[in-house]
Scaffold this motif. Structure first.
Motif, PDB file in Angstrom:
ATOM      1  N   LYS A 106      37.918   4.957  -4.646  1.00 59.67           N
ATOM      2  CA  LYS A 106      38.534   4.178  -5.709  1.00 59.67           C
ATOM      3  C   LYS A 106      37.428   3.460  -6.474  1.00 59.67           C
ATOM      4  O   LYS A 106      37.062   2.344  -6.150  1.00 59.67           O
ATOM      5  N   PRO A 107      36.862   4.120  -7.492  1.00 57.49           N
ATOM      6  CA  PRO A 107      35.722   3.518  -8.202  1.00 57.49           C
ATOM      7  C   PRO A 107      36.108   2.176  -8.815  1.00 57.49           C
ATOM      8  O   PRO A 107      37.115   2.065  -9.512  1.00 57.49           O
ATOM      9  N   ASN A 108      35.306   1.161  -8.521  1.00 61.51           N
ATOM     10  CA  ASN A 108      35.542  -0.182  -9.041  1.00 61.51           C
ATOM     11  C   ASN A 108      34.672  -0.393 -10.278  1.00 61.51           C
ATOM     12  O   ASN A 108      33.588  -0.969 -10.220  1.00 61.51           O
ATOM     13  N   VAL A 109      35.154   0.103 -11.422  1.00 61.27           N
ATOM     14  CA  VAL A 109      34.425  -0.020 -12.684  1.00 61.27           C
ATOM     15  C   VAL A 109      35.377  -0.549 -13.745  1.00 61.27           C
ATOM     16  O   VAL A 109      36.606  -0.545 -13.569  1.00 61.27           O
ATOM     17  N   LEU A 110      34.799  -1.007 -14.846  1.00 58.52           N
ATOM     18  CA  LEU A 110      35.569  -1.511 -15.981  1.00 58.52           C
ATOM     19  C   LEU A 110      35.516  -0.503 -17.106  1.00 58.52           C
ATOM     20  O   LEU A 110      34.557   0.256 -17.253  1.00 58.52           O
ATOM     21  N   LEU A 111      36.558  -0.499 -17.927  1.00 56.21           N
ATOM     22  CA  LEU A 111      36.642   0.402 -19.076  1.00 56.21           C
ATOM     23  C   LEU A 111      36.721  -0.420 -20.354  1.00 56.21           C
ATOM     24  O   LEU A 111      37.462  -1.404 -20.428  1.00 56.21           O
ATOM     25  N   SER A 112      35.961  -0.015 -21.351  1.00 48.37           N
ATOM     26  CA  SER A 112      36.039  -0.657 -22.653  1.00 48.37           C
ATOM     27  C   SER A 112      37.376  -0.325 -23.304  1.00 48.37           C
ATOM     28  O   SER A 112      37.808   0.832 -23.317  1.00 48.37           O
ATOM     29  N   ASP A 117      34.282   3.517 -22.667  1.00 48.97           N
ATOM     30  CA  ASP A 117      33.077   3.679 -21.849  1.00 48.97           C
ATOM     31  C   ASP A 117      33.226   2.920 -20.541  1.00 48.97           C
ATOM     32  O   ASP A 117      33.851   1.859 -20.475  1.00 48.97           O
ATOM     33  N   LYS A 118      32.618   3.469 -19.488  1.00 46.32           N
ATOM     34  CA  LYS A 118      32.615   2.809 -18.189  1.00 46.32           C
ATOM     35  C   LYS A 118      31.493   1.778 -18.155  1.00 46.32           C
ATOM     36  O   LYS A 118      30.378   2.042 -18.619  1.00 46.32           O
ATOM     37  N   ALA A 119      31.796   0.622 -17.577  1.00 38.83           N
ATOM     38  CA  ALA A 119      30.826  -0.464 -17.565  1.00 38.83           C
ATOM     39  C   ALA A 119      31.054  -1.322 -16.330  1.00 38.83           C
ATOM     40  O   ALA A 119      32.078  -1.216 -15.646  1.00 38.83           O
ATOM     41  N   VAL A 120      30.069  -2.170 -16.045  1.00 38.98           N
ATOM     42  CA  VAL A 120      30.189  -3.116 -14.940  1.00 38.98           C
ATOM     43  C   VAL A 120      30.349  -4.548 -15.448  1.00 38.98           C
ATOM     44  O   VAL A 120      30.752  -5.434 -14.705  1.00 38.98           O
ATOM     45  N   VAL A 121      30.043  -4.800 -16.734  1.00 32.55           N
ATOM     46  CA  VAL A 121      30.241  -6.097 -17.371  1.00 32.55           C
ATOM     47  C   VAL A 121      30.848  -5.864 -18.737  1.00 32.55           C
ATOM     48  O   VAL A 121      30.347  -5.037 -19.508  1.00 32.55           O
ATOM     49  N   VAL A 122      31.945  -6.554 -19.042  1.00 36.78           N
ATOM     50  CA  VAL A 122      32.595  -6.464 -20.344  1.00 36.78           C
ATOM     51  C   VAL A 122      32.788  -7.884 -20.866  1.00 36.78           C
ATOM     52  O   VAL A 122      33.422  -8.713 -20.210  1.00 36.78           O
ATOM     53  N   GLN A 123      32.216  -8.149 -22.031  1.00 41.42           N
ATOM     54  CA  GLN A 123      32.353  -9.462 -22.670  1.00 41.42           C
ATOM     55  C   GLN A 123      33.039  -9.283 -24.017  1.00 41.42           C
ATOM     56  O   GLN A 123      32.565  -8.538 -24.868  1.00 41.42           O
ATOM     57  N   ARG A 124      34.135  -9.983 -24.212  1.00 38.08           N
ATOM     58  CA  ARG A 124      34.907  -9.875 -25.436  1.00 38.08           C
ATOM     59  C   ARG A 124      34.918 -11.241 -26.122  1.00 38.08           C
ATOM     60  O   ARG A 124      35.276 -12.248 -25.514  1.00 38.08           O
ATOM     61  N   THR A 125      34.531 -11.265 -27.390  1.00 33.84           N
ATOM     62  CA  THR A 125      34.437 -12.497 -28.166  1.00 33.84           C
ATOM     63  C   THR A 125      35.304 -12.383 -29.403  1.00 33.84           C
ATOM     64  O   THR A 125      35.244 -11.378 -30.115  1.00 33.84           O
ATOM     65  N   LEU A 243      37.321 -12.123 -36.115  1.00 34.79           N
ATOM     66  CA  LEU A 243      36.278 -11.136 -35.876  1.00 34.79           C
ATOM     67  C   LEU A 243      36.227 -10.848 -34.378  1.00 34.79           C
ATOM     68  O   LEU A 243      35.875 -11.711 -33.581  1.00 34.79           O
ATOM     69  N   ASP A 244      36.628  -9.629 -33.977  1.00 31.21           N
ATOM     70  CA  ASP A 244      36.608  -9.218 -32.577  1.00 31.21           C
ATOM     71  C   ASP A 244      35.308  -8.475 -32.289  1.00 31.21           C
ATOM     72  O   ASP A 244      34.907  -7.574 -33.037  1.00 31.21           O
ATOM     73  N   GLU A 245      34.677  -8.837 -31.186  1.00 29.94           N
ATOM     74  CA  GLU A 245      33.420  -8.211 -30.802  1.00 29.94           C
ATOM     75  C   GLU A 245      33.437  -7.958 -29.301  1.00 29.94           C
ATOM     76  O   GLU A 245      33.814  -8.848 -28.525  1.00 29.94           O
ATOM     77  N   GLU A 246      33.026  -6.757 -28.899  1.00 33.30           N
ATOM     78  CA  GLU A 246      33.021  -6.382 -27.493  1.00 33.30           C
ATOM     79  C   GLU A 246      31.626  -5.906 -27.117  1.00 33.30           C
ATOM     80  O   GLU A 246      31.036  -5.070 -27.803  1.00 33.30           O
ATOM     81  N   LYS A 247      31.106  -6.467 -26.001  1.00 34.56           N
ATOM     82  CA  LYS A 247      29.798  -6.082 -25.497  1.00 34.56           C
ATOM     83  C   LYS A 247      29.948  -5.670 -24.042  1.00 34.56           C
ATOM     84  O   LYS A 247      30.676  -6.320 -23.294  1.00 34.56           O
ATOM     85  N   ILE A 248      29.241  -4.616 -23.660  1.00 37.39           N
ATOM     86  CA  ILE A 248      29.367  -4.092 -22.299  1.00 37.39           C
ATOM     87  C   ILE A 248      27.981  -3.810 -21.729  1.00 37.39           C
ATOM     88  O   ILE A 248      26.992  -3.647 -22.466  1.00 37.39           O
ATOM     89  N   LEU A 249      27.913  -3.797 -20.393  1.00 35.06           N
ATOM     90  CA  LEU A 249      26.755  -3.295 -19.663  1.00 35.06           C
ATOM     91  C   LEU A 249      27.175  -1.957 -19.061  1.00 35.06           C
ATOM     92  O   LEU A 249      27.814  -1.910 -18.009  1.00 35.06           O
ATOM     93  N   PRO A 250      26.864  -0.849 -19.730  1.00 35.88           N
ATOM     94  CA  PRO A 250      27.412   0.450 -19.314  1.00 35.88           C
ATOM     95  C   PRO A 250      26.714   1.016 -18.088  1.00 35.88           C
ATOM     96  O   PRO A 250      25.590   0.626 -17.738  1.00 35.88           O
TER      97      PRO A 250
END
Length: 416
Positions: A106-112, A117-125, A243-250
């Motif tokens: 059960k992969p523990n990853v985040l999706l944008s 995209d698969k990522a481990v950190v997702v920041q939404r501003t 203004l929506d902005e999304e940043k990830i650590l893929p």
């Protein structure tokens, strides 16, 4: 520059130059001390990174830590207590991909949400964008034309309270709300599978910036409403959109980790060091060294320059005020000597002064009783009687009551 900004700049300049520049000198001295303290911290960080071993492959990390432990306690097994500062280059991978447990299925990853995209950190501003009152006619297309005409005619009258408020407190033009999600992740050697060697990234207590990648950027316009029109009419700004902005650590991104590395339950783990400006970064070790060396030079020479300016300005202010105080003291002594020599001088001056029917244009501006008889030097204003002029001269910093210029003496004027 608008009129409120000009007024604020004028107020700040007068405050900085008060007391013959002493306030400005103190501010420059504080800046110099801060620059030198930052230079010391930056130089210490530079030395630490220079001495830290650079780990190109994660598989080399165990041997480096094992050598460090052997030097400390002569044991052949890695210790869970000893820590060593290292600079590690690796590829981001989810911790679930290297766990030898049921979590592997059960992969523990985040999706944008936008790119997938698969990522481990997702920041939404989400940022609220505003424009000033002068541009309101561009965005308020849904408002009645009559109201816009009324606003255009009366905006000068309704706008002055906001301009006056802007002198004392600048309202924020952007309102941000940030949400961040993260899952445990590790650094592995890129292109190698399976990932038998990895290092766990511990982000607890880290306030360092992350090397995030922007994957989504969009402006959502706000439909104008009567409430929005009132904001533009009586307020200082007008909202136009979100203004929506999304940043990830893929996954799969190559980054550099700078921190304290140790073994925890037999697994290498790296965490941030509060004394260093970097933790996870896109820069290599050489690039970090170049940046820190350049920053330390700027801070050093900036501190020296600000310190030299502050010493010069404070020295000038001290000498100027010292000379002014000595001049005032000498004048005070001369006045006391003259008063002691002629104790009835004040009564003679008072008897000579005219207190009868004096036209309003010739009355003393201080007592409003006697005729103007004394002119101040060097400004030359003839606005006081002789008694009031003497009282003005006896002040610590005598100034003309009209132009507020410093005076050195007064001259008795006689009519022909």
């Amino acid at each position: 520059m608008s009129s409120p900004e000009q007024a604020l700049a004028s107020l700040l300049s007068q405050l900085a130059l008060s007391f013959d520049g002493a306030v400005l000198g103190i501010a420059l001295a504080y800046t110099a001390v801060r620059s030198l303290l930052k230079f010391s911290a930056t130089s210490s960080s530079l030395n630490k990174i220079l001495k830290a071993p650079s780990v190109v492959h994660v598989s080399d990390l165990r041997s480096i830590l094992a050598v460090h432990d052997d030097q400390d306690d002569s044991s052949s097994q890695p210790s869970d207590h000893h820590q060593k500062l290292v600079v590690l280059r690796g590829t981001v991978e989810a911790k679930s991909a290297v766990d030898s447990s049921w979590k592997t299925f059960k992969p523990n990853v985040l999706l944008s949400q936008e790119s997938g995209d698969k990522a481990v950190v997702v920041q939404r501003t989400q940022t609220g964008s505003w424009i000033t009152r002068q541009l309101v006619l561009v965005g308020a297309v849904n408002c009645p034309w009559a109201l816009l005409c009324i606003y255009n005619e009366w905006k000068g009258f309704f706008g002055w309270p906001s301009d006056l408020r802007a002198i004392f407190a600048r309202s924020r033009r952007e309102q941000e709300s940030t949400s961040i999600r993260a899952v445990p992740f590790v650094l592995v050697d890129g292109g190698r599978w399976p990932h038998s060697d990895f290092v766990v990234v511990n982000m607890d207590g880290s306030n360092h910036p992350l090397p995030l990648t922007t994957v989504f950027h969009q402006l959502q316009p706000i439909t104008a409403s009567p409430y929005t029109f009132l904001q533009a009419l009586f307020g200082h700004e007008y909202p136009v959109g979100l203004l929506d902005e999304e940043k990830i650590l893929p996954l799969g991104k190559d980054i550099t980790a700078v921190g304290m590395c140790s073994f925890k339950n037999g697994v290498p783990e790296i965490k941030s060091c509060k004394d260093l400006p970097y933790f996870l970064s896109d820069l290599t070790k050489d690039q970090m060294i170049v940046n820190l060396a350049f920053r330390s030079k700027i801070l050093l020479w900036g501190g020296v320059a600000f310190g030299s300016l502050s010493i010069g300005i404070l020295g000038y202010a001290v000498m100027r005020n010292w000379n002014r105080w000595k001049e005032w003291r000498q004048n005070r002594q001369l006045q006391q000597q003259s008063q002691a020599a002629s104790p009835d001088a004040g009564t003679q001056i008072a008897s000579e002064e005219e207190t009868g029917d004096v036209p309003d244009g010739e009355l003393c501006v201080i007592c409003l009783m006697r005729r103007r008889r004394s002119a101040f030097i060097p400004c030359g204003h003839l606005v006081c009687c002789q008694l009031c002029a003497i009282s003005v001269e006896r002040e610590a910093t005598p100034k003309c009551p009209v132009c507020r210029q410093e005076i050195r003496n007064s001259l008795r004027i006689y009519d022909t």
